[in-house]
Each structure stands twice: as structure tokens, then as C-alpha cells.
Design a protein around this motif. Structure first.
Motif, PDB file in Angstrom:
ATOM      1  N   ALA A 114      47.165  56.959  32.120  1.00 43.48           N
ATOM      2  CA  ALA A 114      47.229  58.631  31.003  1.00 43.48           C
ATOM      3  C   ALA A 114      46.726  57.984  29.512  1.00 43.48           C
ATOM      4  CB  ALA A 114      48.565  58.569  30.804  1.00 43.48           C
ATOM      5  N   ILE A 115      47.346  57.088  29.169  1.00 44.78           N
ATOM      6  CA  ILE A 115      46.284  56.555  28.230  1.00 44.78           C
ATOM      7  C   ILE A 115      44.889  56.531  27.805  1.00 44.78           C
ATOM      8  CG2 ILE A 115      46.403  54.346  26.543  1.00 44.78           C
ATOM      9  CD1 ILE A 115      49.262  53.899  27.218  1.00 44.78           C
ATOM     10  N   VAL A 116      44.322  55.721  28.897  1.00 41.18           N
ATOM     11  CA  VAL A 116      42.709  56.001  29.164  1.00 41.18           C
ATOM     12  C   VAL A 116      42.369  57.396  28.673  1.00 41.18           C
ATOM     13  CG1 VAL A 116      40.929  56.353  30.613  1.00 41.18           C
ATOM     14  CG2 VAL A 116      42.945  54.212  30.877  1.00 41.18           C
ATOM     15  N   PHE A 117      42.820  58.547  29.223  1.00 39.28           N
ATOM     16  CA  PHE A 117      42.630  59.313  29.097  1.00 39.28           C
ATOM     17  C   PHE A 117      42.822  59.721  27.701  1.00 39.28           C
ATOM     18  CE2 PHE A 117      42.860  59.938  34.375  1.00 39.28           C
ATOM     19  CZ  PHE A 117      41.365  59.953  34.896  1.00 39.28           C
ATOM     20  N   ALA A 118      43.415  60.364  27.638  1.00 37.02           N
ATOM     21  CA  ALA A 118      44.543  60.715  26.174  1.00 37.02           C
ATOM     22  C   ALA A 118      43.517  59.993  25.356  1.00 37.02           C
ATOM     23  CB  ALA A 118      45.756  59.990  25.841  1.00 37.02           C
ATOM     24  N   THR A 119      42.928  58.542  25.056  1.00 36.54           N
ATOM     25  CA  THR A 119      42.255  58.242  23.895  1.00 36.54           C
ATOM     26  C   THR A 119      40.506  58.141  24.294  1.00 36.54           C
ATOM     27  OG1 THR A 119      41.814  56.484  25.767  1.00 36.54           O
ATOM     28  CG2 THR A 119      43.768  56.234  23.616  1.00 36.54           C
ATOM     29  N   ARG A 120      40.129  58.460  25.784  1.00 40.11           N
ATOM     30  CA  ARG A 120      38.775  58.814  25.744  1.00 40.11           C
ATOM     31  C   ARG A 120      38.470  60.310  25.873  1.00 40.11           C
ATOM     32  NH1 ARG A 120      36.396  57.187  30.797  1.00 40.11           N
ATOM     33  NH2 ARG A 120      37.486  55.614  30.096  1.00 40.11           N
ATOM     34  N   TYR A 121      39.375  61.474  25.554  1.00 43.11           N
ATOM     35  CA  TYR A 121      39.733  62.960  25.665  1.00 43.11           C
ATOM     36  C   TYR A 121      39.120  63.662  24.432  1.00 43.11           C
ATOM     37  CZ  TYR A 121      38.676  62.194  30.622  1.00 43.11           C
ATOM     38  OH  TYR A 121      37.522  61.870  31.568  1.00 43.11           O
ATOM     39  N   LEU A 122      39.606  62.748  23.055  1.00 38.43           N
ATOM     40  CA  LEU A 122      40.247  62.903  21.891  1.00 38.43           C
ATOM     41  C   LEU A 122      38.863  63.979  21.212  1.00 38.43           C
ATOM     42  CD1 LEU A 122      41.600  59.173  20.294  1.00 38.43           C
ATOM     43  CD2 LEU A 122      43.027  61.490  21.442  1.00 38.43           C
ATOM     44  N   ASP A 123      37.949  63.961  21.938  1.00 42.89           N
ATOM     45  CA  ASP A 123      37.311  64.710  20.856  1.00 42.89           C
ATOM     46  C   ASP A 123      37.225  66.441  22.345  1.00 42.89           C
ATOM     47  OD1 ASP A 123      33.985  63.646  23.023  1.00 42.89           O
ATOM     48  OD2 ASP A 123      36.299  64.393  23.630  1.00 42.89           O
ATOM     49  N   ILE A 124      38.202  66.821  22.764  1.00 42.19           N
ATOM     50  CA  ILE A 124      37.932  67.729  24.050  1.00 42.19           C
ATOM     51  C   ILE A 124      37.465  69.314  23.160  1.00 42.19           C
ATOM     52  CG2 ILE A 124      40.558  67.978  24.231  1.00 42.19           C
ATOM     53  CD1 ILE A 124      39.912  68.336  27.321  1.00 42.19           C
ATOM     54  N   PHE A 125      38.784  68.738  21.935  1.00 46.00           N
ATOM     55  CA  PHE A 125      38.773  70.220  20.992  1.00 46.00           C
ATOM     56  C   PHE A 125      37.360  69.734  20.602  1.00 46.00           C
ATOM     57  CE2 PHE A 125      42.717  71.226  23.064  1.00 46.00           C
ATOM     58  CZ  PHE A 125      43.755  69.606  23.192  1.00 46.00           C
ATOM     59  N   THR A 126      36.999  68.912  19.672  1.00 41.51           N
ATOM     60  CA  THR A 126      35.997  68.594  18.549  1.00 41.51           C
ATOM     61  C   THR A 126      34.641  68.934  19.485  1.00 41.51           C
ATOM     62  OG1 THR A 126      36.427  66.109  18.806  1.00 41.51           O
ATOM     63  CG2 THR A 126      37.150  67.481  17.238  1.00 41.51           C
TER      64      THR A 126
END
Lengths: 10, 215
Positions: free
Chosen positions: B41-53
């Protein structure tokens, strides 16, 4: 898919 | 997009669906490490921070949402669902996974492609994903009876990064300037960690007997 850097990967 | 990356993403998706299927249908998470699920969960949360940008494609955004949603809902199920949480073997799943988070964060602060907030967290997610399976592999060695779904889950999870390695080779050969040592080395380490699991998985599959990892 565009962009050669690997940010376009999951 | 190439066939290797698509195969990798589909294998990764299948691993998540197998786990969600197991937890949602038989309401059991026996043999599943909550620590590994929290790390993912931490991996995806920190990997996909750019999902909105940054937007690459519908596929890319959709898959990110699926991986984020599934990893956090698995953690929710294992922590708070009244039936599922009782099947979680807390005594066996004792890997101190926070000892994995800190070194990965420090390493990301030292070795990265660009020293920006997003890039350092993205690099952190790569390092963390490489070792996130360790609590699960340790748990499998402790719990003698590995049920099929859990075995399939780990097998698919290990296989997806193997496909990604083929994808990186393909992209290196076909796209000029596609060189990402950090991603490649982290991905290779991640796949190698599964090596002994794969060996015993194939042995059990070949001899058609229950999967048992040596203690």
C-alpha cells in the motif's frame, strides 16, 4: 505510449 | 506499450485479484502477511503520487486506481473486517517491516535520478517494492500448509516483475536513451528474491504435491 522515461510504467 | 509490459501488468492484476478473491469469498486471509500488504500500500501510494499531475493514458490511470484501491482495501479487510481479521495469524507474521522502510527511504535520499520530492518518493517506492515480499516469504516458511490461492498469489506477484525485466530489455533495445539503472537493479533484486520460492513452487507443481518451503 509517449515519453521515454519510465514514469509511464506502473 | 509492449507485450512484455502488458503481460507484466496483467500478471500483477491477476495476483491482486487472486488475493481479493480469496479474502472476499472465503473470508480468510490465512497465510497472507499483513506486513507485506501494508508495504505494498505504501509502495503504490508513493509510486502513484503523480496520478493527478501527469496523465499518460486511460489504461495507466485506470490501473493505478485499481492497484491503489485493491492494496488499501486488502489492508482494510485484514485489519478491520470482523470475520477476516480473525483469520490473520498475527503471531506468525512478525517481520519488522518498518526496518525495511527506513533503509529504503535513506537509500532513495542517496541514490535517485533527480533530487525532487516526487522523484525521491518514486525511487523509494521502487526500493520498497523490491523487498516488500520478504514478510510474506518468511510467513510462508513458518506456516507449513500453504493453500493454493496464497501460493498462486505469490507466484503471480513474483512473475509480473520478471515480465517487466523483459519489457526493460525490449525498451532498451528499441528506444534510444531508455536507460534506468535504478529501476532495473531494483526490479532484478525483487525478482531474485522469489528465486527459491519459484524453485519450490515448480517442484510442488511438477510432483503434484503440496507446496512446502523448507524451514
Amino acid at each position: 505510449w509517449p515519453s521515454s522515461h519510465s514514469k509511464d510504467e506502473l | 506499450m509492449n507485450i512484455f509490459r502488458l503481460a507484466g501488468d496483467m500478471t500483477h492484476l491477476a495476483s491482486v485479484l487472486v488475493l481479493l478473491l480469496k479474502i472476499h469469498t472465503i473470508k480468510s486471509c490465512a497465510g497472507v502477511s499483513l506486513k507485506t500488504q501494508e508495504l505494498y500500500a505504501i509502495v503504490f501510494a508513493t509510486r502513484y503520487l503523480d496520478i493527478f499531475t501527469s496523465f499518460y493514458s486511460i489504461y495507466n490511470t485506470l490501473m493505478k486506481l485499481i492497484f491503489l484501491g485493491s492494496s488499501f482495501s486488502i489492508v482494510w479487510y485484514m485489519r478491520y473486517h470482523k470475520t477476516v481479521r480473525r483469520t490473520y495469524d498475527r503471531e506468525q507474521d512478525t517481520f519488522r517491516h518498518w526496518f525495511l522502510v527506513l533503509p529504503c527511504l535513506l537509500l532513495a535520499l542517496l541514490i535517485h535520478e533527480k533530487f525532487t520530492f516526487l522523484e525521491v518518493l518514486w525511487t523509494f517506492s521502487l526500493y520498497l517494492e523490491a523487498v516488500a515480499i520478504l514478510p510474506q516469504l518468511v510467513l510462508l516458511q513458518r506456516t507449513r500448509n500453504i493453500d493454493n490461492l496464497t501460493g498462486q498469489y505469490v507466484f503471480l506477484l513474483g512473475g509480473y516483475r520478471g515480465f517487466y525485466i523483459l519489457n526493460w530489455i525490449y525498451r532498451y533495445l528499441t528506444e534510444p536513451h531508455f536507460v534506468h539503472w535504478i529501476t532495473w537493479i531494483a526490479g532484478l533484486v525483487q525478482t531474485l528474491l522469489y528465486a527459491d520460492f519459484f524453485y519450490y513452487y515448480f517442484q510442488s507443481w511438477k510432483n503434484n504435491k503440496k507446496l512446502q518451503l523448507p524451514a
